[in-house]
Write a protein that holds these residues in place. Structure first.
Motif, PDB file in Angstrom:
ATOM      1  N   GLY A 151       0.647  -0.983   0.210  1.00 33.89           N
ATOM      2  CA  GLY A 151      -0.051   0.117   0.019  1.00 33.89           C
ATOM      3  C   GLY A 151       0.973   0.531   0.218  1.00 33.89           C
ATOM      4  O   GLY A 151       0.753   2.518   0.570  1.00 33.89           O
ATOM      5  N   ILE A 152       1.800   1.557  -0.943  1.00 31.63           N
ATOM      6  CA  ILE A 152       2.663   2.684  -0.929  1.00 31.63           C
ATOM      7  C   ILE A 152       2.665   2.951  -1.732  1.00 31.63           C
ATOM      8  O   ILE A 152       2.824   2.186  -2.954  1.00 31.63           O
ATOM      9  CB  ILE A 152       4.040   1.859   0.126  1.00 31.63           C
ATOM     10  CG1 ILE A 152       3.850   1.216   0.827  1.00 31.63           C
ATOM     11  CG2 ILE A 152       5.537   3.428   0.241  1.00 31.63           C
ATOM     12  CD1 ILE A 152       5.405   0.484   1.887  1.00 31.63           C
ATOM     13  N   GLU A 153       3.054   3.995  -2.380  1.00 33.17           N
ATOM     14  CA  GLU A 153       3.242   4.587  -3.365  1.00 33.17           C
ATOM     15  C   GLU A 153       4.659   4.834  -4.011  1.00 33.17           C
ATOM     16  O   GLU A 153       5.299   5.865  -2.981  1.00 33.17           O
ATOM     17  CB  GLU A 153       2.346   5.924  -4.322  1.00 33.17           C
ATOM     18  CG  GLU A 153       0.673   5.725  -3.277  1.00 33.17           C
ATOM     19  CD  GLU A 153       0.328   4.692  -5.270  1.00 33.17           C
ATOM     20  OE1 GLU A 153       1.084   4.636  -5.670  1.00 33.17           O
ATOM     21  OE2 GLU A 153      -0.762   3.859  -5.190  1.00 33.17           O
ATOM     22  N   PRO A 298       1.277  12.201   5.932  1.00 39.02           N
ATOM     23  CA  PRO A 298       2.043  10.672   5.212  1.00 39.02           C
ATOM     24  C   PRO A 298       3.059  10.551   6.130  1.00 39.02           C
ATOM     25  O   PRO A 298       3.385  11.825   6.623  1.00 39.02           O
ATOM     26  CB  PRO A 298       1.798  11.305   4.056  1.00 39.02           C
ATOM     27  CG  PRO A 298       1.608  12.588   3.914  1.00 39.02           C
ATOM     28  CD  PRO A 298       0.739  12.920   5.158  1.00 39.02           C
ATOM     29  N   ARG A 299       3.313   9.814   5.569  1.00 35.91           N
ATOM     30  CA  ARG A 299       5.287   9.950   6.460  1.00 35.91           C
ATOM     31  C   ARG A 299       5.568   8.966   5.071  1.00 35.91           C
ATOM     32  O   ARG A 299       5.590   9.098   3.743  1.00 35.91           O
ATOM     33  CB  ARG A 299       5.328   8.695   6.746  1.00 35.91           C
ATOM     34  CG  ARG A 299       4.543   8.569   8.481  1.00 35.91           C
ATOM     35  CD  ARG A 299       5.020   6.903   8.920  1.00 35.91           C
ATOM     36  NE  ARG A 299       5.047   7.187  10.823  1.00 35.91           N
ATOM     37  CZ  ARG A 299       3.856   7.119  11.425  1.00 35.91           C
ATOM     38  NH1 ARG A 299       2.649   6.615  10.840  1.00 35.91           N
ATOM     39  NH2 ARG A 299       3.498   6.947  12.809  1.00 35.91           N
ATOM     40  N   ASP A 323       5.548  12.193   9.521  1.00 33.40           N
ATOM     41  CA  ASP A 323       7.319  12.278   9.448  1.00 33.40           C
ATOM     42  C   ASP A 323       7.685  11.688   8.633  1.00 33.40           C
ATOM     43  O   ASP A 323       7.137  11.393   7.120  1.00 33.40           O
ATOM     44  CB  ASP A 323       7.259  11.147  10.425  1.00 33.40           C
ATOM     45  CG  ASP A 323       9.001  10.446  11.005  1.00 33.40           C
ATOM     46  OD1 ASP A 323       9.668  10.880  10.904  1.00 33.40           O
ATOM     47  OD2 ASP A 323       8.677   9.250  12.081  1.00 33.40           O
ATOM     48  N   VAL A 324       9.000  12.128   8.412  1.00 32.16           N
ATOM     49  CA  VAL A 324       9.895  12.346   7.110  1.00 32.16           C
ATOM     50  C   VAL A 324      11.771  11.859   7.391  1.00 32.16           C
ATOM     51  O   VAL A 324      11.644  12.095   8.482  1.00 32.16           O
ATOM     52  CB  VAL A 324       9.985  13.892   6.776  1.00 32.16           C
ATOM     53  CG1 VAL A 324      10.524  14.404   7.520  1.00 32.16           C
ATOM     54  CG2 VAL A 324      10.692  13.902   5.339  1.00 32.16           C
ATOM     55  N   GLU A 325      11.561  11.443   6.311  1.00 29.74           N
ATOM     56  CA  GLU A 325      13.192  10.938   5.840  1.00 29.74           C
ATOM     57  C   GLU A 325      14.111  10.999   5.261  1.00 29.74           C
ATOM     58  O   GLU A 325      12.748  11.485   3.532  1.00 29.74           O
ATOM     59  CB  GLU A 325      13.503   9.270   5.840  1.00 29.74           C
ATOM     60  CG  GLU A 325      13.238   8.869   7.309  1.00 29.74           C
ATOM     61  CD  GLU A 325      13.392   7.381   7.388  1.00 29.74           C
ATOM     62  OE1 GLU A 325      14.701   7.311   6.832  1.00 29.74           O
ATOM     63  OE2 GLU A 325      12.779   6.219   8.241  1.00 29.74           O
ATOM     64  N   LEU A 354       9.509   0.659   4.015  1.00 27.33           N
ATOM     65  CA  LEU A 354       8.296  -0.149   5.137  1.00 27.33           C
ATOM     66  C   LEU A 354       7.062   0.406   5.755  1.00 27.33           C
ATOM     67  O   LEU A 354       6.213   0.518   5.910  1.00 27.33           O
ATOM     68  CB  LEU A 354       7.904  -1.953   5.347  1.00 27.33           C
ATOM     69  CG  LEU A 354       9.191  -2.871   4.606  1.00 27.33           C
ATOM     70  CD1 LEU A 354       8.922  -3.579   5.256  1.00 27.33           C
ATOM     71  CD2 LEU A 354       7.217  -2.714   3.475  1.00 27.33           C
ATOM     72  N   ASN A 355       8.070   1.778   6.381  1.00 24.78           N
ATOM     73  CA  ASN A 355       6.834   2.451   7.105  1.00 24.78           C
ATOM     74  C   ASN A 355       7.069   3.739   6.391  1.00 24.78           C
ATOM     75  O   ASN A 355       5.247   4.188   6.858  1.00 24.78           O
ATOM     76  CB  ASN A 355       8.825   3.107   8.023  1.00 24.78           C
ATOM     77  CG  ASN A 355       7.242   3.662   9.810  1.00 24.78           C
ATOM     78  OD1 ASN A 355       6.290   2.898   9.577  1.00 24.78           O
ATOM     79  ND2 ASN A 355       8.161   4.832  10.032  1.00 24.78           N
ATOM     80  N   ALA A 356       7.012   3.908   5.221  1.00 20.34           N
ATOM     81  CA  ALA A 356       6.709   4.949   4.250  1.00 20.34           C
ATOM     82  C   ALA A 356       5.126   5.161   3.874  1.00 20.34           C
ATOM     83  O   ALA A 356       4.998   3.454   3.109  1.00 20.34           O
ATOM     84  CB  ALA A 356       7.545   5.881   3.713  1.00 20.34           C
ATOM     85  N   ASP A 357       4.633   5.687   3.579  1.00 21.83           N
ATOM     86  CA  ASP A 357       3.005   5.963   3.035  1.00 21.83           C
ATOM     87  C   ASP A 357       3.741   6.214   1.324  1.00 21.83           C
ATOM     88  O   ASP A 357       2.472   6.125   0.254  1.00 21.83           O
ATOM     89  CB  ASP A 357       2.353   6.913   3.338  1.00 21.83           C
ATOM     90  CG  ASP A 357       1.757   6.633   5.076  1.00 21.83           C
ATOM     91  OD1 ASP A 357       1.196   5.763   4.932  1.00 21.83           O
ATOM     92  OD2 ASP A 357       2.019   7.419   5.989  1.00 21.83           O
ATOM     93  N   PHE A 358       4.893   7.452   1.367  1.00 18.17           N
ATOM     94  CA  PHE A 358       4.460   7.439  -0.332  1.00 18.17           C
ATOM     95  C   PHE A 358       6.748   7.554  -0.222  1.00 18.17           C
ATOM     96  O   PHE A 358       7.509   8.114   0.869  1.00 18.17           O
ATOM     97  CB  PHE A 358       4.641   8.835  -0.531  1.00 18.17           C
ATOM     98  CG  PHE A 358       3.364   8.901  -0.618  1.00 18.17           C
ATOM     99  CD1 PHE A 358       2.791   9.012  -1.788  1.00 18.17           C
ATOM    100  CD2 PHE A 358       2.366   9.735  -0.011  1.00 18.17           C
ATOM    101  CE1 PHE A 358       1.047   9.562  -1.796  1.00 18.17           C
ATOM    102  CE2 PHE A 358       0.738   9.834   0.779  1.00 18.17           C
ATOM    103  CZ  PHE A 358       0.033   9.270  -0.913  1.00 18.17           C
TER     104      PHE A 358
END
Length: 574
Positions: A151-153, A298-299, A323-325, A354-358
Motif C-alpha cells: 500500500g505504498i506509492e 503521510p509518512r 514523519d519524514v526521512e 515499509l514505514n513510508a506512505d510515499f
C-alpha cells in the motif's frame, strides 16, 4: 637633507616590520575581528614535531600546509582575492558555481547540461546514457510494484533547472549541440511510457517566469527558494491524487517582499568582500495549511539532491507530514523533523521503506544523468526479503510509530548499550513469540523522558559543526557561556516537543513528594561538592550576599529544583 632620508628609511623599515609581524600578532591575538569563510573544508591538524618526521621531511610538508591555513588576516585576504577575480574577470574560485550575466549565479553542472556537455563527461556515447536510463526506469517499475504490495506509492519528482528558466543570463558559451541528449526529456518520456507517476517542473517554471511578480530563481542561488512552495504544492496534490490519501491542503496567499542583508547560500560560498548588486530584496509567500477530520498526514521518504531543503525552509512540514526521512544523495540519512543524522548504509533501509506512505525520488534536471545514486537497485533488493523478515520489520515499525512504546525502546537501548534497531528487533520478536515485553519493564516518567531527550539532543548538536556555530554566535550575542546557551535552547526545544505531543510519558507514581525532593537535593549537593569550580562559585556568591556558605548552597539547590520542575526536567505529583 641627510636626516630626512634617514627618517624615511626608518619609517619604511618600521612599516615593513609591521607588515611582516602583523599577521603573526593577528593569529595569536585575533585583535581584529574578521568574517569567517563559508563553505565546507577539512582543517589541517597541527603536526607534532618528532625526530622521525623531521628526518623524513614529512613534518616540514605538514607544517607548511598547516601554516598556509592558519595565518593572520587569511580570511579578508582570500575575500579580497575572490572579489578581484569576480569583479574584473567574472570568475570564481568556488568549483561548482559559474557566474553568468547581470550578477546571476548558476550551478556548473546545470550550465553544462543546458549546453549538452555534461552527459559526454560521464558516458562514452549517448546510447550508453540511454541504456543506463532505461535500466533505471525498469528498476522504478519493479520498485513501484513491490511497494504497491504494502500500500505504498512511489513517484519521481524532477525539480526545475535555472539555466532552462533564465537562459538569457547564462555566460557566453558555444551553442548547444543539436544532437546532444536532453536528460530530463529522455527520462520524462521513458517514465511516461512505463507508467511511473512523476512531475517535470522545468516547463511549468518556464511559463511561470513571465507572469510571476518575482524571480522564479533568485539571482545568487542555484536552487529554487521562495518559488519552491508552488512546486511542493503541486507535489503533494499529485501524491494525494495517487491514492486519495487525504494530505492536508496547502493554500498559497500573497507574496510579500522584504529587504535583508542576508546573502543566499551560494553567494555566501563565493566568499566575496561585498554583496552582489541587486540581491537585497527577498520574497516569502503567506502559507496556510487546511486540515479537517478527513485529512491524514503521510509518512514520506525523500531520496535525492539538495532541492529538498526548501521544503523545510518555506513550508510548515510538521503540519503537512506525520514523519519524514531524507536520504541525501542516498548517502546521508536525516531522520525525523529534528534530522537525526546517519549514514544510509548503516540504517535499517527496509524498515524505512515499509514505514513510508510515499517514497519520492527527486532531483534537479542536471542531476538526472546519475539517477538514482544507487537507491533503486538497493531498494528493490531490500524488498525482496523473506516473508518472515518483512513481518518482523513491519512489527518493528508498529513499535516505532507508537510514541510511548518508541520512547521506551530508545531509553531501553540507551540503558543496554544497544542501537535502536537492535532493541526494536528484540521487542518485535517478543511480540511475535508472545514473550514479556521490554516496554513493560522500562518506566517512561516525565523526568526520565525529558532527561533522556535532553541528553540525546545535546549529543546530536555537539556533533554538528553547523549547529555549534549557531550556538557560538548566540553565545556571543547574548554574552553568555556557550554551555548555558546550549542548555537553554535544548530546554526550549524539549518543551516544544511536549506541547506538540511528540514527546510523551506516563504519570510518575510518586506518593511522597517531600521525600523525593529531599533525595534529589542530596543528589545535587553531592555532585556539586565534588566539583571545585561550582564550590568556588557558590563561595563567591555567599560572600557577595553576606550569607553563610551552607545557606547559599541550599538556596541554589532549591532554585535548581524549582527550575527543573518548571521546565519539566523534574516531574512531581501528589
Amino acid at each position: 637633507m641627510k636626516n630626512r632620508k634617514q627618517t624615511t628609511k626608518y619609517v619604511l623599515y618600521g612599516l615593513l616590520a609591521i607588515l611582516l609581524f602583523l599577521p603573526m600578532i593577528q593569529r595569536k591575538t585575533g585583535f581584529v575581528e574578521t568574517r569567517a569563510l563559508k563553505g565546507v573544508f577539512e582543517p589541517t591538524p597541527k603536526p607534532e614535531l618528532t625526530f622521525g618526521n623531521c628526518k623524513s621531511g614529512s613534518y616540514q610538508t605538514q607544517i607548511e600546509k598547516y601554516l598556509s591555513e592558519n595565518f593572520g588576516f587569511r580570511e579578508p585576504l582570500i575575500r579580497f582575492y575572490n572579489q578581484y577575480a569576480y569583479s574584473f574577470f567574472n570568475t570564481t574560485h568556488c568549483h561548482f558555481i559559474t557566474p553568468g550575466k547581470n550578477g546571476y549565479l548558476f550551478y556548473d553542472q546545470a550550465v553544462n547540461d543546458y549546453f549538452g556537455t555534461e552527459v559526454p563527461k560521464h558516458f562514452d556515447t549517448d546510447d550508453d546514457f540511454r541504456d543506463k536510463a532505461d535500466k533505471e526506469v525498469e528498476l522504478m517499475k519493479q520498485l513501484q510494484a513491490e511497494l504497491h504490495k504494502y500500500g505504498i506509492e512511489f513517484m519521481a519528482f524532477m525539480a526545475p533547472d535555472k539555466p532552462w528558466v533564465y537562459p538569457e543570463h547564462l555566460p557566453k558559451h558555444a551553442p548547444r549541440l543539436p544532437e546532444a541528449v536532453n536528460t530530463v526529456e529522455y527520462y520524462d518520456q521513458k517514465m511516461t511510457e512505463a507508467g511511473i507517476p512523476h512531475i517535470e517542473m522545468t516547463k511549468w517554471y518556464q511559463q511561470m517566469r513571465d507572469t510571476a511578480s518575482f524571480d522564479i530563481f533568485t539571482k545568487t542561488d542555484t536552487h529554487w527558494r521562495y518559488a519552491a512552495v508552488y512546486g511542493y504544492d503541486s507535489l503533494f496534490r499529485y501524491m494525494n491524487s495517487l491514492n486519495d490519501f487525504g494530505i492536508p491542503k496547502i493554500h498559497i496567499g500573497a507574496v510579500q517582499s522584504y529587504t535583508t542583508d542576508l546573502l543566499e547560500g551560494d553567494e555566501e560560498t563565493l566568499n566575496l568582500m561585498f554583496p552582489i548588486k541587486g540581491t537585497s530584496t527577498k520574497y516569502k509567500a503567506d502559507i496556510t495549511i487546511e486540515s479537517d477530520s478527513t485529512t491524514r498526514k503521510p509518512r514520506v521518504l525523500f531520496v535525492g539532491d539538495s532541492f529538498i531543503w526548501s521544503l523545510e525552509t518555506f513550508l510548515p512540514m510538521r503540519e503537512i507530514l506525520e514523519d519524514v526521512e531524507i536520504w541525501f544523495y542516498n548517502s546521508t540519512a536525516y531522520i525525523g523533523f529534528n534530522k537525526e543524522t546517519f549514514k544510509v548504509k548503516e540504517i535499517n533501509r527496509l524498515a524505512s521503506l515499509l514505514n513510508a506512505d510515499f517514497v519520492v525520488y527527486y532531483a534537479a534536471g542536471h542531476q538526472w544523468w546519475q539517477t538514482s545514486f544507487g537507491f533503486l537497485e538497493d531498494a528493490v533488493e531490500q524488498l525482496s526479503a523473506s516473508d518472515s523478515i518483512i513481518r518482523l520489520t513491519q512489527q518493528m515499525n508498529a513499535i516505532r510509530n507508537d510514541k510511548k512504546w518508541n520512547i521506551a525502546m530508545q531509553i531501553c537501548a540507551s540503558d543496554k548499550g544497544l542501537n535502536i534497531d537492535e532493541i526494536l528487533e528484540q521487542e518485535a520478536l517478543n511480540v511475535i513469540c508472545g514473550k514479556p515485553l521490554l516496554k513493560d519493564e522500562t518506566p517512561i516518567y516525565k523526568d526520565i523522558v525529558v532527561k533522556f531527550e535532553t541528553e540525546k539532543i545535546e549529543r546530536n548538536w555537539r556533533q554538528s559543526k553547523e549547529v555549534m556555530d549557531i550556538m557560538q554566535q548566540k553565545s556571543t550575542e547574548k554574552d553568555m557561556p556557550l554551555d548555558s546557551v546550549l542548555k537553554s535552547e535544548i530546554q526550549w526545544l524539549v518543551l516544544q516537543e511536549i506541547e506538540r505531543g511528540e514527546l510523551v510519558f506516563d504519570q510518575a507514581p510518586i506518593t511522597d513528594t517531600a521525600a523525593f525532593i529531599k533525595a534529589k537535593r542530596k543528589e545535587i549537593e553531592k555532585a556539586w561538592r565534588n566539583t571545585p569550580e561550582i564550590m568556588d562559585m557558590i563561595q563567591e556568591k555567599a560572600l557577595q550576599n553576606g550569607l553563610p556558605f551552607d545557606t547559599m548552597l541550599k538556596r541554589d539547590i532549591d532554585w535548581i529544583i524549582n527550575q527543573q520542575t518548571e521546565t519539566g526536567e523534574l516531574f512531581l505529583t501528589n
